[in-house]
Structures are given as structure tokens and as C-alpha cells.
Write a protein that holds these residues in place. Structure first.
Motif, PDB file in Angstrom:
ATOM      1  N   THR A 135       0.813  -1.220   0.000  1.00 49.15           N
ATOM      2  CA  THR A 135       0.000   0.000   0.000  1.00 49.15           C
ATOM      3  C   THR A 135       0.845   1.269   0.000  1.00 49.15           C
ATOM      4  N   ASN A 193       3.072   4.480  -1.061  1.00 48.78           N
ATOM      5  CA  ASN A 193       3.170   5.437  -2.151  1.00 48.78           C
ATOM      6  C   ASN A 193       4.623   5.496  -2.621  1.00 48.78           C
ATOM      7  N   ALA A 244      -2.073   4.105  -0.250  1.00 49.78           N
ATOM      8  CA  ALA A 244      -3.323   3.840  -0.944  1.00 49.78           C
ATOM      9  C   ALA A 244      -3.172   2.481  -1.611  1.00 49.78           C
ATOM     10  N   PRO A 282      -3.204   0.649  -5.152  1.00 48.88           N
ATOM     11  CA  PRO A 282      -3.256   0.791  -6.605  1.00 48.88           C
ATOM     12  C   PRO A 282      -4.335  -0.101  -7.209  1.00 48.88           C
ATOM     13  N   ARG A 317      -2.779   9.830  -2.419  1.00 44.48           N
ATOM     14  CA  ARG A 317      -2.907   9.570  -3.859  1.00 44.48           C
ATOM     15  C   ARG A 317      -1.877  10.342  -4.680  1.00 44.48           C
ATOM     16  N   GLN A 323       0.995  11.133  -7.128  1.00 49.43           N
ATOM     17  CA  GLN A 323       1.478  10.430  -8.310  1.00 49.43           C
ATOM     18  C   GLN A 323       2.437  11.311  -9.091  1.00 49.43           C
ATOM     19  N   LEU A 332      -5.762   5.169  -7.604  1.00 54.35           N
ATOM     20  CA  LEU A 332      -5.319   4.768  -6.274  1.00 54.35           C
ATOM     21  C   LEU A 332      -6.537   4.787  -5.356  1.00 54.35           C
TER      22      LEU A 332
END
Length: 616
Positions: free
Chosen positions: A402, A404, A412, A414, A449, A451, A459
Motif C-alpha cells: 500500500t 506510495n 493507498a 493501486p 494519492r 502520483q 489509487l
């Protein structure tokens, strides 16, 4: 439901003798004595079986028998610790919704007894690849960058493994431990050396804390008079730790590195998932060229200016690729800078890449296994960081990543893992298997979330994830960590739900972990029993320099973190020793006594080999 026939028993015993390397002449009578003593699969029979196998359940050192509490002030604001009474199991009916049948205590049978470890934060405190002085800027914001007990983390982790070894038989049913799960944040600062220490300690190998070399003495901020912001046990005066009342312990740093730290190893096959500290630096930052160079170099920062400018400066907007590369070259060439001291370098401190975390789990002892610890060759080939494992013939474990990959400590899910997890839960439902889900982050920290530019993958956050698990009643438990506290949450739907179980850490007080047991009550309900473990060390540390005394000192220091509320991390009584009831998702009589007896024989044979190898 009948158990194994005599012929089935003898065939299985012979196979287990061959698998464990024990003689059939020694193992078979022991398995037979345990089976005869059990007289069935009920709790009382299991207790008799465990005693026949050599376990003395009344002596299992869990918090059922004794707890460790805050004691009196000794100097300034510094408090000692003391022992308190044990805490019994508290039934929780949030998911079941009705009063349980009292006869369950006589009919229950154990389906799986497993260990749950998380947030070990194994630390090489002498590494140049640390950013300890950031605590001077803001103790609360940067508290994880430095702890006064950092040099004692291998000792606390080894003492925690000792507690799992001591609790290898369930204090409730006597069932042998069948598996263990480590839910992330195992290596504190992304160091390969820390990663190896954690794996070796789980496997039962000794680790050498003298990472600056034997004869070099302790080389780190806690030995340097310039680092007035740090706890310096030789002379704590003149800084915030001394002002608070931290004790003068002139031998502590020498004791911390005096000898290899021994570990008994976990007594059952263990599995692992990623934590944010296994993914990003300090669980938050990407790895810059400066940090890669610094970790294996010969300069260590002791000042806020040196750390903020020379180490973390690469994250500033002006720190483009070329300046970062030149700065890394300067570090590699040993060019001096203000706020740094020369220290012996160690190439084993290099910062690992994401795939390396999985790959190192294949460099492991054959027992307790499994090789890869959940990760498989498919994971290495594909780069997928999630896995499925059969924890028992009737319970599947689903390990998620989970974390990031960009920035920030929280996580989060994926979309690729989300869809994979749903397919696995659908399969478990069709196969009539129970499912335990493992991740690092919990439902309170699953909303990151972040990115990279151009990334498009969805996510999923906590609400979507919890809803997914609620759609599949075979998902009975979600085990995780990250927040360094004991916490148990009920997630409900009409007629049922599942339990989320978060365990504490080995770096922050109370330095506790837990065992979890899945129990069939044979009345249409299941119970998840959670039992909290303190690490195997006294409440009051001695001065011997032994592993247990140093682990005890680590816990006492952690209890005196004035920037936090350490006692809060214990959780409430409803978060510690509990019986978590829920409806059975299918008719559990499909799990036959014969199948459970064969499972118990396998687990008992494994523990017999473990005990024999260690002279227990």
C-alpha cells in the motif's frame, strides 16, 4: 468428525520426520503423545496436547500475565517503568451483534495461531545515511529521525523475537504457532545493512552492531559533544534530553556495540510486506544521489545546518540533477564540509532499490522459511510487490503493498492490486477458505494519492478498500501497522463484517507486538483472539549490557518521549487482549478434524525441530 486413522497418522509422521530431519523414532512418539493428550480438537484437549509436547502454558510471558506500566519520576521529568497486573481477554461483539453462546469456551478449536510483527524499525545508528539533526528544527515533526534508543534497536528486535519464541504455543488453546507476518517498516532508513539485520534476526542469526568496525568505538552523534541536541549518555547535560532527566550511562554506547546481538529466530514460517520506510527515505522522501553517496561514505552530519543544506538540500527547487550529481561526487571524494565529522565507511550501508527488498528475502535460512517470505520468483520477474500464501489448508494470506512510491508516509491501494485482491477473495469464497489480508497502512492512513506527472492509475482509498472487504465475508481480518499503536476497529455490514487489527511498533513505546488466533467456536461463529506481547526483557533495566537489559533500556527511553504521548500508543483495553467475534462465512464443519489434526502434526513437527535445534 473423526480424526486421522492410525495408518494415516503413521504415514504423515514418517513424512514429517523426513521433512524436518528428525528421526522417526524420536518424532512419532512425540506426535502420538500430543494427539492422545488432545482427545479431540477442543480447547482443553489442545492445552493437554501442548503440555504433552513440552509447553508450560501458564508460563507463556504474555500480557495476560503481566503488563508494563509507567512508574515514578526518578530525575527531572524522567520516569521509570514498573510491572502491573495482566489483562484478560475482553469479548467484542461489534461485528457479531448478538450475545455469544457461553458453551463456546468448551467446544472451540483453533484453526490458526500466528504472530503479527510490524514497524520493527531496525536501525544502524552509526550510519552516515541518517538525518538525526533534523530533530533540532522540530522535535515533533522530525521525531522519527532520532530516538535516544536508536543504537538499541537490534537488541529490542531480538528480544521481541524471543517473545514470539516463548509464545510459540497459544496461551489460549495450546496450538503450535503456524505462521507469522511482518507488516512493514522493517528497515528504518532504507539501508541494505538494516534490511539484512531484520531478515537475519527473524531467521535466528546474530547481527554485529559494530558497523564502524571492531576497535573503532561508537561513531555517531550520541558520542559527540558537538551534538548538544542529542541524548549523549556519557554526558547528557547541556541539552534537552539532559534537561528532561535522561540518565547518565557512560558505558551504554560501548555496550550497544560490544558483541553480536543473538536472536532465537521466529518459530514458524514468516511472511513480509512493504512499509513506507522500506519504500522511501524516512518513509517520506525519494532517494537522492547525495543520500546514496552519503550512506556509503565517510562523513556523518551532526548539525542541523549540515543536514538541511548538505543532505536534504537536494530536495529544494534549486537542486537540479547536475548540482545533485556534483554534490554526490563531493561526498564520494570525501570533501569536507561544515557540520560533518569523518567516520569509517561501510559499503554494506548502501540504500536498496524497491526490487532489492524482495530479493533480499530470498537470501534466507531454509528454516523457518519460506524462501522469499511470501514473495516468489514471479514477483522478482514481474516487479509485482503483492502476493498470496496458503497459511494453512483452510486460511489464505493476501499480502499487499500500500506504499506510495512518490512521496509521503501514508498510502493507498493501486487499482491493479485492488482488482487482484477482489479476484483472490472471489476464489477464496468459491474454495470455502478464510482470508486474512495484510498491509502496512491501516484504514486511517490510506488516502495518499500522490502520483508522478502523467501517471493515470487509480489509487483507492480506505472507504473503497473497506467496502471491498465487506463484500466478501471470507475476509475475516485485516492486519496492519504504520501508526505505532495498538488499535482494533470493527467494520460492519448487515449481518456481519470483519476486524481490522493494528499492532504497535518496536521503536516507540510500548514496543509491543501481538499474536492472533483464529478459532472456530463450532456454533456458527468465529473468534479472533489478539494477545499483546512485551519483548523479553525486564521492566527495569540492569546495567549488565546484556541483550535483555539493553532492550529494557530501549523501552524505558521510548516511554520518556516528551514530544509524544507514549502511553496513548498502548491503546485501550479494547485494543489489546481481546476476543473478536464474527459470524462464520460458511459452514466450518467442512474443515474436518482429520484435516486439522494433520495440520497440527505439521506445525508440531516444525516446532519440535525448532526446539531440538535450540536445546529447548
Amino acid at each position: 468428525m473423526p480424526g486421522l486413522s492410525r495408518r494415516q497418522f503413521l504415514l504423515h509422521a514418517a513424512a514429517l520426520a523426513a521433512a524436518t530431519g528428525l528421526s522417526a523414532e524420536m518424532l512419532t512418539p512425540r506426535l502420538a503423545a500430543a494427539a492422545a493428550a488432545s482427545g479431540g480438537a477442543g480447547a482443553s484437549g489442545a492445552l493437554r496436547a501442548a503440555r504433552a509436547a513440552g509447553a508450560t502454558l501458564g508460563d507463556v510471558p504474555t500480557t495476560l500475565l503481566q503488563t508494563i506500566r509507567q512508574g515514578t519520576v526518578t530525575t527531572g521529568s524522567y520516569r521509570a517503568l514498573t510491572t502491573g497486573p495482566g489483562e484478560p481477554y475482553i469479548p467484542r461483539l461489534d461485528v457479531l451483534g448478538v450475545a455469544p453462546h457461553p458453551a463456546r469456551t468448551q467446544t472451540r478449536r483453533s484453526l490458526l495461531y500466528l504472530g503479527h510483527l510490524s514497524d520493527l524499525h531496525v536501525i544502524d545508528a552509526q550510519s552516515p545515511g541518517r538525518i538525526e539533526p533534523m530533530i533540532e528544527q522540530n522535535h515533533s515533526a522530525w521525531g522519527s529521525a532520532f530516538h535516544p534508543h536508536d543504537p538499541l534497536s537490534p537488541h529490542a528486535t531480538a528480544a521481541m523475537v524471543q517473545s514470539f519464541a516463548d509464545a510459540r504455543y497459544s496461551p489460549l488453546t495450546g496450538a503450535p504457532m503456524g505462521a507469522a507476518i511482518v507488516t512493514g517498516d522493517s528497515a528504518d532508513m532504507h539501508s541494505h545493512l538494516e534490511l539484512r539485520w531484520y531478515i537475519d534476526l527473524m531467521d535466528g542469526l546474530a547481527v554485529d552492531p559494530a558497523t564502524a568496525g571492531r576497535g573503532a568505538g561508537y561513531q555517531g552523534v550520541q558520542a559527540w559533544s558537538e551534538a548538544t541536541w542529542a541524548y549523549r549518555p556519557g554526558d547528557p547535560g547541556g541539552g534537552p534530553f539532559g534537561d528532561y532527566g535522561f540518565p547518565r550511562l557512560p558505558e551504554l554506547l560501548a555496550q550497544a556495540i560490544a558483541q553480536p546481538v543473538e536472536s532465537p529466530g521466529l518459530p514458524a514460517p514468516w511472511y513480509a510486506v512493504y512499509g513506507n520506510h522500506d519504500t522511501l527515505l524516512l518513509g517520506t522522501f525519494d532517494l537522492s544521489p547525495q543520500l546514496h553517496a552519503l550512506a556509503v561514505g565517510g562523513q556523518k552530519s551532526y548539525s542541523l545546518d549540515g543536514t538541511a543544506g548538505g543532505i536534504l538540500g537536494g530536495y529544494a527547487a534549486s537542486g537540479g540533477a547536475f548540482p545533485q550529481a556534483m554534490d554526490a561526487l563531493g561526498i564520494a571524494l570525501g570533501i569536507g564540509r561544515p557540520g560533518f565529522k569523518a567516520v569509517p565507511s561501510n559499503p554494506e550501508r548502501f540504500l536498496f532499490e524497491q526490487r532489492d527488498f524482495m530479493a533480499e528475502h530470498f537470501v534466507t535460512e531454509p528454516t523457518p522459511g519460506p524462501v522469499g517470505h511470501g514473495f516468489t520468483q514471479h514477483n522478482l520477474d514481474s516487479g509485482e510487490t503483492w502476493w498470496k500464501a496458503e497459511l494453512s489448508p483452510d486460511i489464505v494470506g493476501l499480502g499487499l503493498d500500500t506504499c506510495n512510491q512518490v512521496a509521503g508516509p501514508d498510502g493507498a491501494v493501486p487499482d491493479v492490486q485492488f482488482r487482484w485482491l477482489e479476484a483472490q477473495l472471489q476464489q477464496a469464497t468459491a474454495d470455502k477458505k478464510l482470508a486474512l489480508v495484510f498491509s502496512h497502512h491501516n484504514s486511517l492512513t490510506l488516502e495518499n494519492r500522490a502520483q508522478r506527472p502523467g501517471a493515470t492509475e487509480v489509487l483507492h482509498g480506505a472507504e473503497e478498500f473497506v467496502d471491498l472487504l465487506l463484500r466478501y465475508p471470507v475476509a475475516i481480518g485485516w492486519l496492519n501497522g504504520h501508526t505505532h499503536l495498538n488499535q482494533i476497529l470493527a467494520h460492519t455490514r448487515p449481518g456481519g463484517g470483519f476486524w481490522e487489527i493494528t499492532t504497535a511498533s518496536c521503536i516507540d513505546f510500548p514496543q509491543q507486538q501481538q499474536v492472533v488466533e483464529v478459532v472456530d467456536n463450532r456454533d456458527g461463529t468465529l473468534s479472533l483472539f489478539t494477545t499483546v506481547l512485551d519483548h523479553a526483557s525486564p521492566a527495569v533495566p540492569g546495567t549488565s549490557g546484556s541483550r535483555s537489559d539493553l532492550a529494557s533500556r530501549s523501552r524505558e527511553f521510548a516511554a520518556n518521549d516528551w514530544a509524544e504521548t507514549p502511553m496513548m500508543r498502548r491503546g485501550s483495553p479494547l485494543d489489546r487482549n481481546t476476543e473478536l467475534l464474527l459470524p462464520a462465512p460458511f459452514d466450518l464443519s467442512s474443515i474436518t478434524d482429520a484435516s486439522l489434526e494433520a495440520q497440527r502434526m505439521t506445525e508440531q513437527a516444525r516446532l519440535t525441530a525448532y526446539e531440538t535445534a535450540r536445546g529447548l
